[in-house]
Design a protein around this motif. Structure first.
Motif, PDB file in Angstrom:
ATOM      1  N   HIS A   1       0.840  -1.320  -0.068  1.00 24.04           N
ATOM      2  CA  HIS A   1       0.017  -0.043   0.004  1.00 24.04           C
ATOM      3  C   HIS A   1       0.829   1.130   0.087  1.00 24.04           C
ATOM      4  N   ASP A   2       0.558   2.211  -0.799  1.00 21.87           N
ATOM      5  CA  ASP A   2       1.232   3.316  -1.070  1.00 21.87           C
ATOM      6  C   ASP A   2       0.314   4.638  -0.274  1.00 21.87           C
ATOM      7  N   PHE A   3       0.745   4.830   0.694  1.00 22.08           N
ATOM      8  CA  PHE A   3       0.299   5.878   1.427  1.00 22.08           C
ATOM      9  C   PHE A   3      -0.015   7.297   0.908  1.00 22.08           C
ATOM     10  N   ASP A   4       0.982   7.797  -0.038  1.00 20.50           N
ATOM     11  CA  ASP A   4       0.733   8.900  -0.655  1.00 20.50           C
ATOM     12  C   ASP A   4      -0.246   8.877  -1.748  1.00 20.50           C
ATOM     13  N   SER A   5      -0.296   7.917  -2.616  1.00 20.09           N
ATOM     14  CA  SER A   5      -1.260   7.794  -3.474  1.00 20.09           C
ATOM     15  C   SER A   5      -2.508   7.117  -3.288  1.00 20.09           C
ATOM     16  N   GLY A   6      -2.661   6.357  -2.103  1.00 19.91           N
ATOM     17  CA  GLY A   6      -3.708   5.507  -1.601  1.00 19.91           C
ATOM     18  C   GLY A   6      -4.058   4.377  -2.342  1.00 19.91           C
ATOM     19  N   ARG A   7      -3.107   3.772  -3.237  1.00 17.31           N
ATOM     20  CA  ARG A   7      -3.437   2.914  -3.973  1.00 17.31           C
ATOM     21  C   ARG A   7      -2.591   1.533  -3.248  1.00 17.31           C
ATOM     22  N   SER A   8      -3.286   0.555  -3.545  1.00 18.70           N
ATOM     23  CA  SER A   8      -2.965  -0.841  -2.978  1.00 18.70           C
ATOM     24  C   SER A   8      -2.834  -1.715  -4.295  1.00 18.70           C
ATOM     25  N   SER A   9      -1.907  -2.406  -4.133  1.00 28.22           N
ATOM     26  CA  SER A   9      -1.613  -3.554  -4.973  1.00 28.22           C
ATOM     27  C   SER A   9      -1.302  -5.097  -4.528  1.00 28.22           C
ATOM     28  N   GLY A  10      -1.829  -6.163  -4.847  1.00 29.05           N
ATOM     29  CA  GLY A  10      -1.608  -7.369  -4.470  1.00 29.05           C
ATOM     30  C   GLY A  10      -0.186  -8.044  -5.046  1.00 29.05           C
ATOM     31  N   LEU A  11       0.328  -8.719  -4.137  1.00 28.80           N
ATOM     32  CA  LEU A  11       1.628  -9.351  -4.505  1.00 28.80           C
ATOM     33  C   LEU A  11       1.195 -11.072  -4.380  1.00 28.80           C
ATOM     34  N   GLU A  12       2.068 -11.712  -4.979  1.00 24.82           N
ATOM     35  CA  GLU A  12       1.765 -13.114  -5.095  1.00 24.82           C
ATOM     36  C   GLU A  12       1.740 -13.510  -3.444  1.00 24.82           C
ATOM     37  N   PRO A  13       0.571 -14.495  -3.404  1.00 22.66           N
ATOM     38  CA  PRO A  13       0.086 -14.638  -2.025  1.00 22.66           C
ATOM     39  C   PRO A  13       0.896 -15.880  -1.582  1.00 22.66           C
TER      40      PRO A  13
END
Length: 1694
Positions: free
Chosen positions: A1500-1512
């Protein structure tokens, strides 16, 4: 994607510690703790077992054995199995004088080089040159030729390479008279010489008829029989000696001429063959050639040298060259000998040309002069040819290539793979079977006793039975009888039966330890009966080995197979585990299994056996033999030897034998008798009336013939050698013995004064006379010589090893194995000469002969000889304080042998440091055992450092030196290594002296019998264990209960004990034999707890009572019923004597008497207002009182007589007890232990002892000076009763201490959470007190980077954080950090020195470590969600807090140089539908990498507010760690998969998978090195691993015995905290270049796989700014008021 795969190809198991190994060893009992089912494990173990059997079978086939492996394992071999030798024994054949220069050159130049070559191959090299060092004078007994030929045969039998080397010049050699001539042949000769009466007279004078030979022979008389001064070398007899020598030469020539003449006439008449005639013409040299080259077509390869002197006859006459030619008695050239020599050389050319080396040499002044160039070149050429050809033939003979699918077993080779315990076991089985077959052949007249034994076994085949015990006095024939029994049983049992025999006295003076014996027996039976063999850990753990032994007997019985185990001479076992008390010996043998043992009637073992077995029918005495028995044995023995005796000799022998009736005595006499001639007079027989006298006569005869110093020296060295002596060692060490050398050269000079050695022929002649007293002991393909009788060893010790002589002998042995005189000149004083400095030509004794090839003989012998010779400085330097020695011997001989060495050293030297090193090795032993000894050096040194480094300063001489060696080696190691900087593994020394193990569950109850010195403990799995406190050995494991044992009680008067369990049963047991005597069911309610049930024992009755019921029995088990006339509710308070005291609900006291059925009701208790609710009570039987504490805050005294007013008692104790004298009351309530004086009418508190955690147990010493308490914080505290001072704190229980007792200066402790009982000494050396640590298994922990502070929350529900000083090892009440709710997580900002504490209430508490009295807090969110995780960024600028429903970002800042927290700066919600956050890391640029309990990983990028999922991941994410420079992050999960992510740009660099066979998996913690080149991980499998960040490769694996739950970067290593509570600090060293053969898994049975992405180019690493503007030392306490004046919007001050 690029995928690389790596696994542990060595196939060895990992390095595991005591507690963890004990836990995971439950695999053997079926408990499932790893992947796969128990069936899977069983299948794998069976496959392993089958593979080992197949490999052994192939090895036997390759060795050419004609016996199958199963035959060997079942004990069905016929003996005399061929042994694969690792010796090269070469006999040197030459004439006495003409090849002396060549022999000397070989000795000085060639032999050392061949020795070095053989050593590099793991071979022993021995040269037998019987002509070196003596004059050209035959011995007076005419035995030389026979000795020479016997030595050649011995070399051919023993040598793995060339066995014969010949040096032939221009001498044919001495043609000796035959010592024996058959009667018929001699009579023919006499008939041919009837015309020569003088010749007949001379022959009859020198040859006497021996009718004791079968058939009779004529025997050549000793030279001294007619020339008494022939062997007299004294100066005063010089003239007579010279005269006798000349006379003998003339006589010998005359006798030879007579015999040759008679032989020629006899051949012409057809009475003898040409070969028989030639016997009188052949030289000893040619006979050696015949034996060494041509007699055996399968003889080992040889090396031959022939030297010609082409012009000797032209230039010089025979007199000048007599040294190099055969001459007659009158000095003329012996043309007959020269002709025979030519024939010999022609035969060599025709048959042995391929091994022939020809040389032509011109003499210089009638000799070979090494100073002349051409002669020097010739001698160098001979040496070079000898060396090169010996190397080639040795290499070809031992076949270094793979042989039959298996490499040759080389002892001392630490680099051999796949060496299994079964290898040495098969060798041991063959040795014992061979010996038993040999000994059984001499058994006669024991048919009656054998029949009784066989009948007893037959009758007990189908029922459970006792072992059979054969006993008798020493030398009475017990061993031979059991060997005969084994042979007889093999002939009557079915083919599938297994016969196991162990002759425990066969390695005297060494005594075998019981563990080795049982391990060997178990392994043989398992492989023979297709059972799963024991694991290495089981076979090296005494208690588990005993359990496995009993299980093997049971399994074989259930299979229906017949098993016979014969253990001879139990009295010869070593004292280890007090084996002579026979606790290990089962007395209840299952059907189809038979156990026969033997022992001396006068031994401790026999006394112990009589106590164990009630029936005398199991004992069989071997009685003395009668005269008729002796006669039968004598006739059989002599018949086998082709001898007989005259009637007078036979009668004298049997009369002497009648005095003892002892077979050993008879054997000694028969050994002498077979040398008697029929003309030997009775006065010459030298018969001794006992064994001891017979041995004295033997020694006297040897001394007269060979010299007292030579005999005493040789026998003394053999007696003192631990594992016997190799012949080459014996000759070497006797060459170093100045007393022996002085005797040998008393009347003559050494051949070369600058090089003095014992002439080999002297030892060969002595061995010839000792052939019936010596034996060869083969081990690892090497034969040592030793006495074949323990009694002979004792006789030698008594006669020759006086105190002074023993000291000199031990010193010589010690110096030899030290290599002190190798290449050096040793002084010697010879009679009539000044002090000589001479080279004794003994070899060097390095610890390693080659890389990975150890000097086994040095390892076996040196420590003992250094210790007992008093060379303690050398012992300390070479052995005790040598890390290399400790590793080498542990690796080659087993760590148990090193521990035994150090035990002896500690015992004799009284050295504390030696004891500490010994204890350290005891702690390391489980790891070495699990690896089957195959631990590499780096791991061994690491373990030593991790246990001893904290003691190095206190004990610098030995421990300090040892630690320095380990650290220096690790720092220069060519492979990666983690180097400990603290002692984080269990440290030796301290108060903990013994840990008694046998139970699988926690210890619920303990009782001690001071009279019987026994300790009885009951566990929560229903097992009762009994130990002897005298020797700390397990005596019995009492099985029967099916639920937790609630109480145990020892009945001292009857040697019985009682046990009460939650399965409602009460059982009585015999402490003598462990049998159950009584079982009473339905005694207490099912599932009762220990605190609710009480067991009381009086002189006649047994009481079991709870709060609401009492049951009473007589001691025989009959129950008595208590009458109850009242309808009131009553509570049982206790039992006084045989009276039950109970409280009625009206407040009255009822006293019931179960014997007479009466009861007494006392009036209401005094001053009782309202209700009385008893909390706990204790009885005072001497005072006839019961003390009752009520919930209302009073202490009531209830007595059978009189009344006592209640006293105020503000405590509600969970623990209440009184001292034995009933003067002091102990009451434990929460964290306070209070002590009260018990007076007549009052109880007065006089001491309160405060603890850090709940008090669980306490006791007071008998003199009322010490109080011992155990608490939930896993500590035992020792207090002064008089002052209340805390005298000592004992750390190491690693579990809450629920029971403490005092016994004989020891504290006995136990825990319901631990399966052992610990004994702590109150009088230990405080200098080696182990470092304390935080409680094991703490719920939450955090550690500072410099390791000075550790913060922990011990229990999940605890509402305080403990601060512990790891430098001082202490925590105090003032350092507790109180919290308002349960703690969820702890985190530290390392540089800014701030502790963050997340609570279930959602609050985050902040503790500035520089200001411990101040506390800040982040209030909970509006949702009041609990805190799940905390994360601090690497620059410590931000803090992330994960709640159940969101994650918030805070800024860590300062306000007027005081730290504070602002925010939240950002927040993002978490879906309640998804799993909760389990771990996270705050990355640079305000990014958060986190994982969940279901395996999700997100960024999660606090600056942009975006979250991306990585390989679980497929399981819970347990660890997320960012690198120090922000370039990488590691994510690990419970399934042991960890992924290394590159952050700039985001990409998955490596997926690292690590699988182990036995342990739980999962990454718990991680830390990057300060350079980010490496990442360290701590896992559930109790290892620390080091991975290379760039390649993802595994670099190093270290077992640390406990999971590492927290890691922090520390310079080029890490600081960690283990689940056990220890602080770990290690430095990682990685060389620039690592060998491609390096395997990080060589000590671990595991696999790892790394999957990496392709990289087009190397990523550049950017550095980030370090901390520049913050210094905790600049804190000003006045700033707190400034912070209050300008508060933070987020951070509050508490």
């Amino acid at each position: 994607m690029l995928s690389s795969y790596n696994c542990s190809s060595c196939g060895r198991s990992g390095c595991f510690g005591v507690e963890s190994l004990r836990r995971f060893n439950r695999l053997d009992t079926g408990e499932q703790v790893t992947e796969g089912t128990s069936d899977d494990r069983k299948r794998r173990e069976e496959e392993d077992c089958g593979f080992r059997l197949k490999m052994m079978a192939e090895g036997l086939a390759a060795a050419g054995g004609d016996v199958s492996l199963q035959d060997i394992l079942r004990g069905w071999t016929g003996g005399s199995q061929r042994i694969k030798s690792n010796m090269v024994r070469v006999f040197i054949s030459s004439t006495f004088t003409d090849m002396s220069s060549e022999r000397k050159a070989l000795l000085e130049k060639a032999y050392p080089e061949v020795l070095s070559f053989c050593r590099s191959l793991g071979l022993v090299f021995e040269v037998v040159d019987l002509r070196w060092g003596i004059r050209n004078v035959p011995s007076g007994d005419h035995e030389a030729c026979e000795i020479f030929l016997q030595e050649i045969q011995r070399s051919q039998r023993m040598s793995a390479g060339p066995a014969f080397t010949a040096l032939l010049g221009n001498r044919y050699g001495h043609r000796a008279l035959p010592r024996h001539i058959p009667e018929k042949q001699f009579d023919v000769f006499l008939a041919k010489l009837h015309k020569n009466p003088e010749g007949l007279k001379q022959l009859n004078q020198w040859f006497l008829k021996d009718n004791n030979a079968v058939p009779p022979t004529y025997v050549l008389q000793p030279i001294t029989a007619h020339f008494p001064h022939y062997s007299d070398l004294r100066p005063e007899s010089r003239q007579q000696h010279d005269s006798n020598v000349l006379s003998w030469r003339l006589t010998e020539n005359q006798l030879l001429q007579l015999l040759r003449s008679a032989a020629a006439d006899s051949e012409a008449a057809g009475d003898i063959t040409a070969e028989q005639k030639q016997h009188f013409h052949t030289s000893v040299t040619e006979r050696e050639f015949e034996q060494g080259l041509w007699k055996d077509n399968h003889a080992p390869p040889a090396v031959l040298f022939v030297r010609e002197i082409p012009h000797q006859r032209v230039r010089d006459g025979p007199k000048r060259l007599a040294k190099f030619m055969d001459v007659t008695a009158d000095g003329l050239l012996d043309t007959e000998a020269q002709g025979l020599l030519s024939g010999l050389k022609s035969r060599l050319h025709a048959t042995s040309q391929q091994i022939l080396n020809l040389h032509c040499v011109e003499l210089s002044k009638g000799s070979i002069d090494p100073k002349r160039k051409e002669h020097s070149q010739y001698l160098d050429s001979v040496c070079e040819q000898f060396v090169s050809q010996m190397k080639a033939r040795i290499g070809a003979a031992v076949d270094l290539s793979v042989e039959g699918g298996r490499r040759r077993r080389i002892r001392g080779n630490t680099q051999e793979e796949n060496l299994d315990a079964s290898d040495w076991m098969v060798e041991e089985v063959m040795q014992h079977v061979d010996m038993s077959v040999k000994l059984s052949k001499g058994v006669h007249c024991r048919e009656g006793l054998l029949g009784k034994l066989c009948l007893a076994m037959w009758e007990s085949t189908n029922v459970r039975h006792s072992p059979l015990v054969v006993h008798g006095t020493a030398g009475i024939g017990k061993t031979s009888l059991l060997c005969k029994l084994a042979q007889e049983m093999r002939s009557v049992l079915e083919s599938g039966a297994v016969v196991v025999i162990r002759l425990l006295a066969d390695r005297h003076p060494q005594r075998p330890n019981i563990d080795h014996v049982l391990r060997s027996v178990c392994l043989q039976v398992c492989l023979a009966c297709d059972l799963v063999p024991p694991s290495p850990l089981t076979t090296n753990t005494h208690l588990e080995l005993l359990e496995f032994f009993r299980k093997v007997l049971s399994d074989v019985s259930q299979q229906g197979n017949t098993l016979l185990i014969i253990l001879d001479s139990l009295d010869q076992l070593s004292d280890q585990h007090h084996a002579h008390k026979l606790h290990w010996l089962p007395v209840d043998i299952p059907p189809n299994v038979h156990l026969v043992v033997s022992m001396d009637t006068n031994s401790e073992a026999f006394a112990s056996m009589r106590l164990k077995l009630d029936s005398l029918g199991s004992f069989f005495e071997v009685k003395r033999l009668s005269r008729d028995d002796g006669k039968h044995i004598m006739e059989s023995y002599l018949r086998a030897s082709q001898r007989t005796l005259t009637s007078e000799q036979s009668d004298a022998l049997l009369r002497t034998f009648e005095l003892t009736g002892c077979p050993l005595h008879l054997r000694l006499m028969l050994s002498a008798a077979k040398r008697w001639m029929s003309f030997t007079t009775l006065t010459e027989l030298r018969l001794g009336a006992s064994m001891q006298e017979m041995m004295s006569q033997l020694f006297l005869m040897l001394e007269e013939k060979h010299g007292k110093e030579l005999v005493g020296g040789a026998l003394g060295y053999i007696a003192l050698a631990r594992e016997g002596l190799l012949e080459v060692e014996l000759r070497d060490v006797m060459s170093l013995d100045d007393d022996v050398i002085s005797e040998v050269y008393r009347y003559s000079l050494p051949p070369t004064p600058s090089m003095i050695r014992l002439p080999p022929l002297l030892w060969a002649r002595l061995r010839w006379d000792l052939e019936d007293q010596l034996e060869e002991r083969w081990s690892g393909g090497v034969a040592a010589i030793a006495f074949n009788s323990r009694r002979l060893y004792e006789a030698v010790s008594a006669r020759y090893l006086t105190s002074e002589r023993r000291g000199r002998t031990l010193r010589n042995l010690a110096e030899y194995f030290l290599g002190r005189w190798s290449g050096k000149l040793k002084p010697v004083a010879l009679p009539g000469l000044s002090l000589l400095l001479s080279d004794r030509k003994v070899p060097s004794q390095p610890l390693w002969f080659a890389s990975g090839l150890a000097n086994v003989r040095k390892l076996q012998e040196l420590p003992y000889h250094l210790l007992h010779a008093g060379l303690w400085d050398e012992l300390q330097e070479q052995v005790i304080a040598s890390a290399e020695w400790l590793y080498c011997k542990s690796r080659v001989c087993g760590v148990s042998s090193v521990i035994q060495d150090l035990d002896q050293c500690s015992q004799y030297m009284g050295c504390t440091e030696t004891g500490l090193i010994r204890d350290a090795l005891v702690l390391i032993k489980p790891s070495l055992d699990f690896l089957d000894g195959h631990m590499d050096m780096s791991l061994f040194y690491t373990e030593l450092l991790a246990r001893l480094s904290s003691l190095a300063t206190t004990f610098p001489t030995v421990v300090g030196q040892l630690c320095r060696q380990c650290e220096e080696w690790l720092m220069s190691c060519p492979e990666p290594a983690l180097i400990p900087k603290t002692s984080f593994l269990q440290q030796p020394g301290g108060a903990l002296q013994h840990t008694l193990t046998a139970l699988q569950g926690g210890v619920v109850c303990v009782d001690i019998s001071t009279g019987m010195k026994l300790l009885v403990a009951g566990s929560d799995d229903g097992v009762v264990a009994v130990w002897s406190l005298a020797d700390k050995q397990l005596i019995h494991t009492l099985l029967g209960h099916t639920a937790a044992v609630l109480s145990v009680k020892v009945m001292d008067s009857s040697a019985h004990c009682l046990s009460l369990a939650a399965d409602s049963s009460l059982r009585k047991w015999s402490l003598t034999n462990g049998q159950q005597l009584l079982c009473i069911q339905e005694v207490v309610p099912a599932d009762s707890t220990p605190s609710s049930v009480h067991l009381h024992l009086s002189e006649q009755l047994l009481f079991v009572y709870t709060r609401t019921q009492v049951k009473v029995w007589r001691l025989d088990g009959s129950e008595l019923h208590l009458s109850c006339s009242s309808d009131e509710v009553w509570l049982v308070l206790g039992v006084l004597g045989e009276s039950v005291v109970s409280l009625l609900d009206s407040g009255r006291v009822r006293i019931s008497h179960p014997v007479n059925g009466t009861q007494t009701v006392k009036p209401q208790l005094e001053n009782l207002s309202g209700s009385l609710t008893p909390v706990i009570s204790v009885t005072l039987p001497k005072q006839g009182k019961v003390l009752v504490v009520s919930k209302e805050g009073f202490l009531h005294q209830i007595s059978q007589i009189g009344k006592h007013p209640p006293a105020d008692f503000p405590l509600l104790p969970s623990l209440l007890s009184v001292t034995e004298d009933e003067k002091i009351l102990l009451a434990g309530s929460e964290r306070t232990l209070s002590l009260f004086n018990i007076c007549m009418h009052s109880v007065d508190r006089f001491l309160d002892l405060q603890h850090d955690d709940t008090v669980l147990s306490a006791c007071i010493s008998s003199d009322c000076t010490l109080v011992v308490s155990g608490a939930a914080d896993q500590l035992i505290r020792i207090w002064s009763v008089t002052t209340g001072t805390l005298l000592d704190t004992l750390c190491g229980s690693d579990a809450p201490v629920t029971c403490v007792l005092l016994y004989n200066g020891f504290v006995v402790s136990a825990s319901t959470a631990a399966a052992s009982v610990q004994l702590w000494s109150l009088k230990y050396d405080r200098r080696h007190k182990p470092a304390a640590h935080i409680p094991a298994g703490s719920a939450h922990v955090a550690i500072t980077k410099d390791t000075d502070r550790v913060f922990y929350v011990r229990q999940q529900s605890q509402t305080e954080v403990m601060s512990w000083n790891s430098i001082t090892g202490q925590s105090s009440l003032s350092e507790r950090l109180a919290v308002s709710a349960e703690v969820c997580c702890l985190e530290i900002a390392q540089h800014k020195r701030m502790l963050f504490c997340g609570l279930t209430s959602g609050t985050v508490l902040i503790y500035p470590l520089a200001l411990p009295e101040e506390t800040l807090c982040i209030p909970p969110p509006e949702s009041l969600s609990r805190v799940l995780c905390l994360a601090v960024s690497s620059q410590e600028k931000h803090l992330a807090v994960a709640y159940e429903d969101s994650v918030c970002l805070f800024e860590i800042t300062t306000r007027d140089s005081f730290p504070t927290v602002e925010g939240p700066l950002q927040r993002f919600p978490l879906s309640l539908l998804h799993a909760s956050v389990s771990s996270m890391a705050l990355l640079p640029d305000r990014k958060l990498l986190y994982g969940s309990s279901c395996g999700e990983v997100k960024l999660h990028d606090f600056d942009s507010g975006r979250s991306s999922g990585l390989e679980p991941h497929h399981s819970r994410v347990t660890c997320v760690t960012g690198s120090n420079w922000g370039t990488h992050a590691l994510v690990g999960s419970e399934d042991a998969v960890q992924r290394l992510w590159a952050l700039n740009p985001l990409a998955l660099d490596h997926t690292m998978e690590y699988k182990v066979r036995f342990f739980f998996e999962g990454v718990l913690s991680a830390a990057f090195s300060d350079s980010d080149h490496f990442v360290f991980t701590g896992s559930q499998d109790r290892t620390v691993k080091v991975w290379d960040v760039a390649s993802g490769k595994l670099l190093y694996v270290q077992f640390v015995y406990s999971p590492v739950v927290r890691m922090v970067t520390f310079r080029n290593g890490f600081v960690g905290l283990s689940q056990q509570g220890s602080v770990i600090k290690e430095v990682f060293r990685c060389p620039e270049h690592i060998s491609p053969d390096y395997n990080p898994l060589r000590n671990i049975k595991a696999q790892y796989r790394v999957t990496s992405r392709e990289k087009s180019r190397d990523d550049k690493q950017d550095s980030v700014s370090d901390f520049q503007d913050f210094n905790p030392a600049q804190f000003n306490l006045n700033l707190m008021s400034m912070l209050r004046a300008k508060p933070s919007s987020t951070c509050l001050i508490l």
